[in-house]
Design an enzyme around this catalytic site. Sequence first.
Site, PDB file in Angstrom:
ATOM      1  N   GLU A 195     -10.360 -10.513  -6.086  1.00  0.00           N
ATOM      2  CA  GLU A 195     -11.377  -9.775  -5.264  1.00  0.00           C
ATOM      3  C   GLU A 195     -12.742 -10.340  -5.785  1.00  0.00           C
ATOM      4  OE1 GLU A 195      -8.737  -5.699  -4.040  1.00  0.00           O
ATOM      5  OE2 GLU A 195     -10.113  -6.006  -6.002  1.00  0.00           O
ATOM      6  N   SER A 211      -5.006  -0.075   0.680  1.00  0.00           N
ATOM      7  CA  SER A 211      -4.447   0.478   2.103  1.00  0.00           C
ATOM      8  C   SER A 211      -5.526   0.407   3.066  1.00  0.00           C
ATOM      9  CB  SER A 211      -4.532   2.044   1.421  1.00  0.00           C
ATOM     10  OG  SER A 211      -5.628   2.604   0.886  1.00  0.00           O
TER      11      SER A 211
END
Length: 230
Positions: free
Chosen positions: A107, A31
Amino acid sequence: MKDSKELKIMTVDDAVAQIEDNMVLGIGTGSTIELLIPKLAERIHKEQLNITGVCTSNKSAFIAKKLDINVVDINDVGHVDLAIDGADEVDVNINLIKGGGGALFREKVIDEMAHRFVVLADESKLVNYLGESFKLPVEVDKFNWFHIAKKIEAFDDIITERRMSDDVPFITDNGNYILDCQLNKQIDPYQFHEYLIHLTGVLETGYFLNITDQVIVGTQDGVKIINKSN
């Protein structure tokens, strides 16, 4: 009082200011990063910067490409100058738990490659120890996920859950499952990571240890910068 989104927005400008021309930029997932990408695109186009993006998830790549950011495959670059990502927990040593968005393997690949790794977080993500408030994600092969879960639970009073999405198992961009591990007490993250990573079928854990260079934290009192201690 500012809400979580407002605190996240506070961190974005400081991160975008670190972008330089001709960078290979690691673009994270989640987000906070979805708030970052439009600001990043705005600066790139306004200043006509030559930026090559490598993304940690298909979703981030889709958003970046839609905003005309040049995105390439990680195997098409030899290095990453700067990676920017969010975090689910940040401890006092700026070690992290990540993977709430399900992209922990990609990631970690990109964040470890980066010459500099910067994390954006709101103050609710700051904890005394990893696992204090957020479950540790572990990416596992679908074939033997149940048996991996049992081995994880045997480690030290740990509860595992296979992550679900709309009543079906969540599938990562790599085609795997996520096991979310509830730690019921403080556990040495280095020891637990080593245990997990050697279980057959475990691809990666959500522990990000000793790789963060800076955390930009949005607080009710303003932006706080935490740098890696030498």
